[in-house]
Design an enzyme around this catalytic site. Structure first.
Site, short mmCIF file in Angstrom:
data_model
loop_
_atom_site.label_atom_id
_atom_site.label_comp_id
_atom_site.label_asym_id
_atom_site.label_seq_id
_atom_site.Cartn_x
_atom_site.Cartn_y
_atom_site.Cartn_z
N HIS A 4 35.87 64.20 -12.81
CA HIS A 4 34.83 63.03 -12.36
C HIS A 4 34.87 62.67 -11.09
O HIS A 4 36.07 62.33 -10.50
CB HIS A 4 34.90 61.96 -13.30
CG HIS A 4 36.22 61.15 -13.44
ND1 HIS A 4 36.28 59.93 -12.79
CD2 HIS A 4 37.24 61.14 -14.24
CE1 HIS A 4 37.20 59.48 -12.87
NE2 HIS A 4 38.14 60.03 -13.86
N ASP A 14 42.68 59.26 -9.39
CA ASP A 14 41.68 59.24 -10.58
C ASP A 14 40.28 59.11 -9.87
O ASP A 14 39.77 58.06 -9.74
CB ASP A 14 41.87 57.94 -11.52
CG ASP A 14 40.96 57.80 -12.71
OD1 ASP A 14 40.73 58.95 -13.14
OD2 ASP A 14 40.95 56.74 -13.33
N ASP A 22 33.34 59.81 -10.07
CA ASP A 22 32.93 58.44 -9.84
C ASP A 22 34.30 57.92 -9.80
O ASP A 22 35.44 58.26 -10.42
CB ASP A 22 32.23 58.13 -10.92
CG ASP A 22 32.97 58.10 -12.29
OD1 ASP A 22 33.11 59.39 -12.49
OD2 ASP A 22 32.85 57.29 -12.99
N GLU A 33 32.29 58.45 -15.66
CA GLU A 33 33.41 58.32 -16.47
C GLU A 33 34.09 57.06 -16.54
O GLU A 33 34.62 56.52 -17.45
CB GLU A 33 34.69 59.38 -16.13
CG GLU A 33 35.71 59.75 -17.06
CD GLU A 33 36.92 58.63 -17.09
OE1 GLU A 33 37.65 58.72 -17.95
OE2 GLU A 33 36.89 57.88 -15.87
N GLU A 34 34.19 56.31 -15.24
CA GLU A 34 34.60 54.87 -15.30
C GLU A 34 33.72 53.91 -15.75
O GLU A 34 34.05 52.78 -16.17
CB GLU A 34 35.13 54.72 -13.87
CG GLU A 34 35.74 55.72 -13.07
CD GLU A 34 37.04 55.57 -13.75
OE1 GLU A 34 37.32 54.86 -14.73
OE2 GLU A 34 38.21 56.13 -13.30
#
Length: 473
Positions: free
Chosen positions: A93, A127, A95, A162-163
């Protein structure tokens, strides 16, 4: 080129600064997805940054709208050498969580890669931009080493929400099930169990967010004039929470607890140490489910956490009984938990304990997954990682945190392998997020080695039909 030459080449690529150049460019994209808005950068990160990078590796790329308006777009990229060959699906991801610029240490910015010795700072380094950059760099180098032919197909799925809880991801995967058809899932997210050794995890704990609210009345009342005759919602809510989880963090509601820690899981966790890193917090003695090791508590058991608690104004309290109180909670749960009935379980428990006035509002959720420890991909992958790293990897049956792995494992029916390149104290989601250069350098080696090994003509546990096609290549 040999496998050993590939490992040397990918680490030389890192030492010469090429990985840092790619990562710095990606960190500069402000791809925050947890602000409640789908900002333009979520799309342009895919169209202007990731699609060109993957097209250079021979991928056919599409940037597609999310079926859920709350979620960012998705990149679906396919590199097909032969439809008869097996296919690897990888995911990441682009984001990130909000930057929190004002809270970063002086001299650091969430939107610029800053290198201080072995620590590389920036939002998304751990991340997940740093991790999917490891995967694609290793894939690029494996392609070069193999003369442009891997011996299998690769599909890439990059999401931009995702976040924010991956809104629309399950529906997108269902709508594009044929394009996502694969034989194996390999991805990188989450932390290693510690800095020293690579980690392989096979799934993740699930998560369910929910809020408990007590609404007593429409306004606050003076505590001197009315204290003692008006119910205090904060007091009621505190006791409701205490009926669910005790003062040592042990879950009291039977329906929110797993049945046991399976013997195979306990054996796999026997040598897994928790909290041994220099930057790790000290574990709280006596906290959590009694009779379990810290690894069993973290990986093999459920936890109920109060994430935020509110009543009145904590910054400027006044002499008044608050009108209402709210607790935002989260259940992290393992495979075997009856998670689809958590709301009913909570309602039944609270009612039975005299808290019928406590309202329940359910939030985001994802299921728990764990690839069978006897699956042939497990030992095969551990052997590949050890060969590349020169040391055994830690097998973690499932990540303690949560990922949308249930979509890949349950919905798409794939064996799922996660190989993380971060570490527990990386400050993901917090100010001063960073990755460690030695972990990334080793991560590039293990991923390049894995992509090489997947192209070998024998010994790879593909499905029989796909394996036969690969041998005929």
């Amino acid at each position: 080129m040999t496998r050993e030459q590939l490992i040397a080449a990918v680490q030389r690529h890192f030492d010469q600064g090429h990985y840092a150049t790619d990562l710095a460019r990606r960190i500069a994209w402000r791809t925050e997805s947890d602000t409640g808005q789908v900002v333009p950068a979520l799309r342009t990160y895919l169209t202007d940054e990731m699609a060109p990078s993957l097209q250079a590796l021979g991928f056919d790329c599409q940037v597609l709208d999310n079926p859920d308006a709350r979620g960012g777009p998705l990149l679906l990229a396919r590199r097909v050498e032969d439809p008869a060959l097996p296919t690897v699906l990888t995911y990441g991801h682009g984001d990130v969580v909000n930057g929190q610029e004002s809270a970063w240490r002086e001299g650091l910015s969430p939107w610029a890669l800053t290198v201080e010795g072995e620590r590389w700072y920036g939002r998304g380094t751990a991340d997940n931009k740093g991790q999917h950059t490891v995967v694609f760099t290793a894939l690029d180098q494996a392609l070069l080493a193999r003369g442009g032919k891997l011996g299998y197909n690769v599909t890439v799925l990059l999401e931009m929400g995702e976040e924010a809880g991956s809104p629309g991801l399950a529906r997108f995967c269902e709508e594009h099930r044929e394009a996502l058809r694969a034989d194996l899932f390999v991805a990188s997210d989450g932390p290693r169990i510690n800095v020293e050794r690579p980690t392989l995890f096979l799934g993740s704990r699930g998560a369910i967010n929910f809020s408990l609210t007590v609404r007593a009345r429409d306004k606050a009342y003076h505590s001197g004039n009315w204290g003692g005759v008006l119910a205090n919602p904060a007091t009621v809510l505190s006791h409701a929470l205490a009926s669910l989880v005790d003062a040592q963090g042990r879950i009291l509601a039977p329906g929110l607890r797993p049945a046991s820690v399976p013997g195979k899981l306990r054996a796999a966790l026997q040598d897994v140490a928790i909290g041994t890193g220099a930057d790790d917090p000290a574990l709280t003695p006596g906290w959590g489910e009694p009779g379990l090791t810290p690894a069993e508590q973290l990986v093999g058991w459920n936890t109920l956490e109060v994430l935020a608690l509110g009543a009145g104004n904590a910054q400027r309290p006044v002499n008044a009984i608050p009108a209402q109180a709210v607790a935002h909670c989260q259940l992290r749960f393992v495979v075997g938990t009856d998670w689809k009935n958590v709301e009913a379980t909570l309602r039944q428990h609270l009612d039975a304990h005299g808290f019928g006035r406590v309202e329940i509002a359910m939030g985001m959720f994802c299921g728990a997954t764990r690839l069978d420890l006897d699956n042939p991909w497990v030992d095969w992958t551990l052997a590949s990682l050890q060969r590349s790293a020169g040391q055994p990897a830690t097998l973690l049956p499932n990540l303690a945190g949560s990922l949308p792995n249930d979509i890949f494992a349950d919905q798409l029916g794939l064996p799922t392998l996660w190989i993380p390149h971060s570490y527990p104290a990386c400050a993901q989601h917090a100010p001063n997020e960073h990755l460690l250069a030695p972990v990334v350098r080793e991560g590039l080696a293990v991923m390049a080695g894995l992509f090489w090994d997947l192209g070998e003509p024998t010994g790879v546990p593909w499905k029989e039909g796909a394996l036969a096609a690969q041998r005929a290549l």
